[in-house]
Design a protein around this motif. Structure first.
Motif: not given
Length: 116
Positions: A33-36, A50-53, A57-58, A70-77
């Motif tokens: 489990l990754l938090t930041g 997220g998760l650490v593989g 990889c994250l 503004a509130i912004r968000g997304g996904i990342c690898r």
């Protein structure tokens, strides 16, 4: 690979991204489990989870409030590489989860406490 208590800053980003060399990321890891948290530059405050593989990889989701409110968000690898001096560099492919769903890439690099 363990990201616990590591600190990063952006060294490259796509034009449609909001993080910069003034943005500081602080990572925590418990098991896979990754938090930041992150802030600075155009970011007032942001969080990720997220998760650490097994390969280091994250895969995570991020959300922040920028300096325009503004509130912004997304996904990342993120794909890691270990630099010659032992620091971690992450090559990131991300996507905003707003109506435009624009994509980008960035590179963040670990900062050692002595670098600051």
């Amino acid at each position: 690979m363990n990201y616990h208590n590591r600190i990063f800053t952006a060294v490259e980003n796509s034009e449609n991204g909001e993080v910069s060399t003034r943005t500081i990321f602080k990572y925590r890891q418990e098991g896979d489990l990754l938090t930041g948290s992150y802030e600075g530059g155009d970011i007032q405050k942001g969080f990720l989870i997220g998760l650490v593989g097994d390969d280091g990889c994250l895969d995570f989701r991020y959300n922040h409030v920028n300096v325009n409110g503004a509130i912004r968000g997304g996904i990342c690898r993120s794909t890691p590489a270990v630099l010659e001096d032992g620091r971690i560099e992450l090559k990131e492919e991300w996507e905003w989860l707003d109506e435009a769903r624009s994509k980008g890439h960035s590179v963040i690099r670990e900062i050692k406490v002595t670098d600051r």
